[in-house]
Design a protein around this motif. Structure first.
Motif, short mmCIF file in Angstrom:
data_model
loop_
_atom_site.label_atom_id
_atom_site.label_comp_id
_atom_site.label_asym_id
_atom_site.label_seq_id
_atom_site.Cartn_x
_atom_site.Cartn_y
_atom_site.Cartn_z
N TYR A 175 11.26 -2.64 1.67
CA TYR A 175 10.39 -2.18 1.82
C TYR A 175 10.08 -3.65 0.62
O TYR A 175 10.13 -3.98 0.78
CB TYR A 175 10.22 -1.66 0.28
CG TYR A 175 10.72 0.09 0.19
CD1 TYR A 175 9.72 1.09 0.88
CD2 TYR A 175 11.77 0.24 -0.28
CE1 TYR A 175 10.21 2.25 1.06
CE2 TYR A 175 12.45 2.21 -0.52
CZ TYR A 175 11.20 2.40 0.41
OH TYR A 175 11.93 4.26 0.65
N ILE A 177 7.74 -5.96 -1.18
CA ILE A 177 7.05 -5.41 -2.40
C ILE A 177 6.25 -7.16 -2.74
O ILE A 177 6.40 -7.83 -2.37
CB ILE A 177 7.68 -5.58 -3.49
CG1 ILE A 177 8.90 -4.60 -3.25
CG2 ILE A 177 7.58 -6.05 -4.84
CD1 ILE A 177 8.58 -3.35 -3.42
N SER A 194 7.68 -11.36 6.50
CA SER A 194 8.32 -10.47 7.32
C SER A 194 9.21 -10.64 8.52
O SER A 194 8.86 -11.33 9.11
CB SER A 194 6.81 -9.32 7.02
OG SER A 194 6.11 -9.54 6.13
N SER A 199 8.39 -4.70 8.07
CA SER A 199 9.91 -4.21 6.27
C SER A 199 9.79 -5.52 6.30
O SER A 199 9.02 -6.66 6.55
CB SER A 199 10.57 -3.34 7.15
OG SER A 199 11.33 -4.22 7.99
N SER A 200 10.15 -5.77 5.64
CA SER A 200 10.86 -6.66 4.35
C SER A 200 12.49 -6.46 4.95
O SER A 200 13.40 -5.93 5.12
CB SER A 200 10.87 -6.55 3.31
OG SER A 200 12.05 -6.23 2.42
N ARG A 290 15.20 -1.09 11.43
CA ARG A 290 16.04 -0.20 10.28
C ARG A 290 17.21 0.33 10.76
O ARG A 290 17.35 1.94 11.86
CB ARG A 290 15.04 0.21 9.69
CG ARG A 290 16.57 0.28 7.83
CD ARG A 290 14.95 1.48 6.83
NE ARG A 290 15.65 2.54 6.60
CZ ARG A 290 15.04 2.12 4.60
NH1 ARG A 290 14.28 2.02 4.34
NH2 ARG A 290 15.43 3.04 3.98
#
Length: 307
Positions: A175, A177, A194, A199-200, A290
């Protein structure tokens, strides 16, 4: 949290496996999930040694009984000047109003964890690069609620054109942030990178290279000397002159936090991955998507560092 690498995962070469024969783990307390995590690490990463950093000697004894290659050290003995109590004191000095409200309400707890403990484990994961004896040049950081179901891909089959060494695999899908961006930019003067998919890099398992972690700590220390120290001393109570002082890079991290977002103010994973992506991109192979999933079953689980 369950780590699911793709089925096409390639085995790690013997040369690469020599790099991370020792593993280090940071754990608040042992649980049944920790035992499963250790078993999966030994099955799918196969380190010669797993080092835990845990709450105290009693917790260490329990952890060391879980597998013959597990070793443990109490969390307050890893980095001189960095303890759970010293982190709590530093947070209280930097953010007195916020910390007072948090302590009065629920003993500084949120999401099942103590704020000081949460930042302590991040400082330890970065600081072992400088303070853990006999640390290998490449080490794997692993949160203990991550269970490997298949071989975990640490090294790429490709090599860096600059060094000729095998590239490290960087996983994605965390996520993003905003508060992490605030702290990183304050510490480095650079935007937080990023992952290519937006995404992170906060994936709860990450391979670190000791030299790059040392670079990052040096950049944080420079930020403290150049700008953060004067701001902290001007706007807050002066730091105490304790005999065992917290390292400047650790103080810089705590002073960089956004007062309005202290519960999620910094990420060791996002910061380290961003530094490498910006300064050493040729040493990393980033996966395209992912390959892990999350199931929050126990939010006070320890954090594992694998070295």
């Amino acid at each position: 949290m369950i780590r699911r690498p793709p089925r096409s995962t390639q085995g790690v070469s013997s040369a690469a496996s020599d790099v991370y024969k020792r593993q280090v783990c940071v754990a608040v307390k042992p649980t049944c999930v920790t035992r499963v995590a250790i078993a999966s690490i030994n099955q799918y990463v196969a380190p010669r040694r797993v080092w835990f950093v845990s709450a105290d000697a009693d917790a260490c004894a329990t952890l060391e009984a879980m597998a013959p290659n597990v070793r443990c050290v109490p969390q307050d003995e890893v980095i001189p000047g960095v303890t759970k109590a010293s982190v709590a004191r530093e947070l209280e000095r930097l953010f007195p109003e916020t910390e007072a409200l948090a302590v009065d309400a629920s003993r500084n707890r949120r999401l099942g964890r103590e704020r000081a403990g949460w930042y302590l484990q991040q400082l330890i994961k970065l600081g072992v690069a400088r303070h853990l004896p006999d640390l290998t040049s490449t080490f794997l950081v692993w949160d203990p609620d991550m269970i490997a179901l298949e071989p975990f891909r640490v090294f790429s089959s490709e090599r860096s054109g600059k060094t000729g060494r095998e590239r490290v695999v960087r996983h994605v899908g965390g996520y993003a942030i905003e508060a992490y961006e605030h702290a990183y930019e304050k510490l480095t003067g650079e935007p937080l990178a990023s992952a290519p998919d937006g995404s992170s890099y906060v994936t709860h398992a990450m391979t670190f290279e000791r030299a790059f972690a040392e670079e990052l700590l040096g950049a944080f220390a420079d930020a403290w000397e150049d700008r953060i120290r004067d701001e902290a001393w001007t706007t807050r109570e002066a730091f105490s002159r304790e005999k065992a002082r917290m390292p400047v890079w650790a103080r810089a991290i705590l002073a960089s936090l956004n007062p309005s977002a202290l519960d999620l103010g910094f990420s060791e994973y996002a910061s380290y991955a961003s530094w490498v992506a910006t300064h050493h991109p040729e040493t990393v192979e980033v996966v395209p998507h992912r390959t892990w999933t999350v199931s929050y079953t126990h939010l006070t689980l320890p954090t594992i560092l694998l070295v």
